[in-house]
Motif scaffolding. Structure first.
Motif, mmCIF file in Angstrom:
data_model
loop_
_atom_site.group_PDB
_atom_site.id
_atom_site.type_symbol
_atom_site.label_atom_id
_atom_site.label_comp_id
_atom_site.label_asym_id
_atom_site.label_seq_id
_atom_site.Cartn_x
_atom_site.Cartn_y
_atom_site.Cartn_z
ATOM 1 N N TYR A 1 0.786 -1.228 -0.027
ATOM 2 C CA TYR A 1 0.136 0.013 -0.210
ATOM 3 C C TYR A 1 0.875 1.259 0.190
ATOM 4 O O TYR A 1 0.559 2.230 -0.737
ATOM 5 N N ILE A 2 1.839 1.409 0.602
ATOM 6 C CA ILE A 2 2.857 2.338 0.968
ATOM 7 C C ILE A 2 3.596 2.758 -0.265
ATOM 8 O O ILE A 2 3.402 3.600 -1.175
ATOM 9 N N GLU A 3 4.003 1.674 -1.174
ATOM 10 C CA GLU A 3 4.851 1.680 -2.620
ATOM 11 C C GLU A 3 3.758 2.204 -3.592
ATOM 12 O O GLU A 3 4.084 2.769 -4.508
ATOM 13 N N GLN A 4 2.278 1.569 -3.464
ATOM 14 C CA GLN A 4 1.452 2.061 -4.632
ATOM 15 C C GLN A 4 0.799 3.423 -4.277
ATOM 16 O O GLN A 4 0.100 3.915 -5.208
ATOM 17 N N ASN A 5 0.965 3.980 -3.177
ATOM 18 C CA ASN A 5 0.332 5.253 -3.035
ATOM 19 C C ASN A 5 1.430 6.307 -2.514
ATOM 20 O O ASN A 5 1.182 7.167 -1.381
ATOM 21 N N ILE A 6 2.471 6.249 -3.078
ATOM 22 C CA ILE A 6 3.674 7.136 -2.613
ATOM 23 C C ILE A 6 3.463 8.570 -2.544
ATOM 24 O O ILE A 6 3.862 9.414 -2.074
ATOM 25 N N ASP A 7 2.492 9.050 -3.382
ATOM 26 C CA ASP A 7 2.064 10.625 -3.293
ATOM 27 C C ASP A 7 1.015 11.042 -2.388
ATOM 28 O O ASP A 7 0.818 12.099 -2.070
ATOM 29 N N LYS B 1 -6.126 -0.618 7.492
ATOM 30 C CA LYS B 1 -6.061 -1.336 6.259
ATOM 31 C C LYS B 1 -5.902 -2.580 6.325
ATOM 32 O O LYS B 1 -6.390 -3.649 5.695
ATOM 33 N N VAL B 2 -4.914 -3.272 7.448
ATOM 34 C CA VAL B 2 -4.618 -4.513 7.569
ATOM 35 C C VAL B 2 -5.511 -5.036 8.652
ATOM 36 O O VAL B 2 -5.054 -6.278 9.239
ATOM 37 N N ALA B 3 -6.326 -4.428 9.353
ATOM 38 C CA ALA B 3 -7.242 -4.808 10.846
ATOM 39 C C ALA B 3 -6.306 -5.570 11.737
ATOM 40 O O ALA B 3 -6.474 -6.375 12.226
ATOM 41 N N VAL B 4 -5.158 -4.680 12.198
ATOM 42 C CA VAL B 4 -4.423 -4.926 13.305
ATOM 43 C C VAL B 4 -4.130 -3.701 14.029
ATOM 44 O O VAL B 4 -4.139 -2.587 13.626
#
Length: 325
Positions: A225-231, A242-245
């Protein structure tokens, strides 16, 4: 006279054997030219009469075998290549000898990923070590008891030296030359070999690809998620949801899996994206900054320099051909 033993392991990098021999013998030549006695007695040392390298393209005949060297002042462990665990097993014969010589007062220096063979001796346990930035994650996994120094060119502790990646080992060789001779001689050698004697970090060369060799699927999902939403401006809370933790559990698992805090990982991914843009586009600093989710110029510059060792302008000017032109 200082006795230097350059080890010849199986799967060694040829250049990492030739360079230190060339370096110390060049120092001897400089001393002779200045009317002084040569300082270094340099020997290639191994546990076999013949070592073949690079798919048998090169053969090296050591000057001495291990059992012929009763005492030495400096041991050089060259870089090795291939599967590191396999390389260690192939070269187990060196381990007790290195330990024994160190106990007798010898100094030990590893070049680049020669640090893996040095680590196998146990001499680095609880101590600091440098190696090639690309292998730092694998090194941590194999030797968790050693404090790997990310980005550092030269590390020294308890008569043990290690160097960063690839040609960074020249800075370690110059460090040793200066220690055994003087600053003037080290500078002369650095000029002769066209090496920047004051380089302190390999951070500018590092390419961050993320640590995904772990088995924690929730952390991998967060990394993607971090890499795909760098902006975007990404928070720990957002990722944990997001990961339910739970946040604290998520932060602990993320650190355990990647060896980075969540914030540090986000910063490294964003700065890696910025580096790529500086290398290949005509965008100015602010445009790149916004593209990777930063709005504060000072914060972006500070984080960029902390990670790469260079300012955004310095990095762009060094690695972008269009900027250089």
């Amino acid at each position: 006279m200082k006795h230097v033993s350059i080890l010849i392991p199986e799967n060694a990098v040829v250049q990492a054997i030739a360079d230190p021999e060339y370096c110390f013998n060049t120092v001897n030549q400089f001393l002779i030219e200045n009317g002084k006695e040569p300082l270094f007695d340099v020997n290639l040392v191994s546990f076999k009469d013949l070592i073949k390298m690079n798919r048998n393209r090169f053969s090296v005949h050591p000057d001495k075998q291990l059992n012929e060297v009763e005492k030495t002042d400096l041991i050089i462990i060259p870089a090795i290549f291939g599967d590191m665990q396999q390389c260690i097993e192939l070269n187990r014969a060196f381990v007790p000898w290195i330990v024994q010589q160190h106990s007798k007062g010898a100094e030990v220096a590893s070049l680049c990923v020669g640090a893996f063979l040095l680590a196998a001796t146990g001499l680095l346990n609880g101590r600091k070590c440098s190696t090639h930035w690309h292998f730092s994650t694998a090194f941590r996994q194999m030797f968790p008891e050693i404090d790997i120094q990310d980005g550092t060119i030269v590390t020294e502790e308890n008569r043990i030296y290690s160097s960063g990646g690839a040609t960074s080992y020249w800075n370690l060789l110059l460090h040793l030359v200066e220690k055994y001779t003087d600053r003037e001689t080290a500078i002369s050698v650095s000029k002769y070999f066209a090496i920047d004697i004051n380089r302190q970090s390999q951070s500018a060369f590092a390419m961050f690809k993320g640590q995904k060799t772990h088995l924690d699927e929730a952390v991998k999902e967060a990394q993607e998620y971090i890499e795909q939403n760098i902006d975007e401006k990404i928070t720990v809370e957002t990722l944990a949801d997001k990961v339910a933790v739970g946040r604290r559990t998520f932060e602990r698992r993320f650190k355990q899996a990647t060896n980075n805090s969540v914030l540090a990982y986000i910063q490294r991914v964003k700065i890696e994206g910025a580096k790529r843009q500086f290398e290949s586009s005509r965008k100015n600093i602010n445009e790149v900054m916004y593209d990777v989710g930063y709005t504060d110029t000072k914060a972006f510059r500070t984080i960029f320099k902390k990670i790469t060792g260079l300012t955004p302008v310095e990095y762009r000017n060094r690695y972008n051909k269009m900027a250089m032109a």
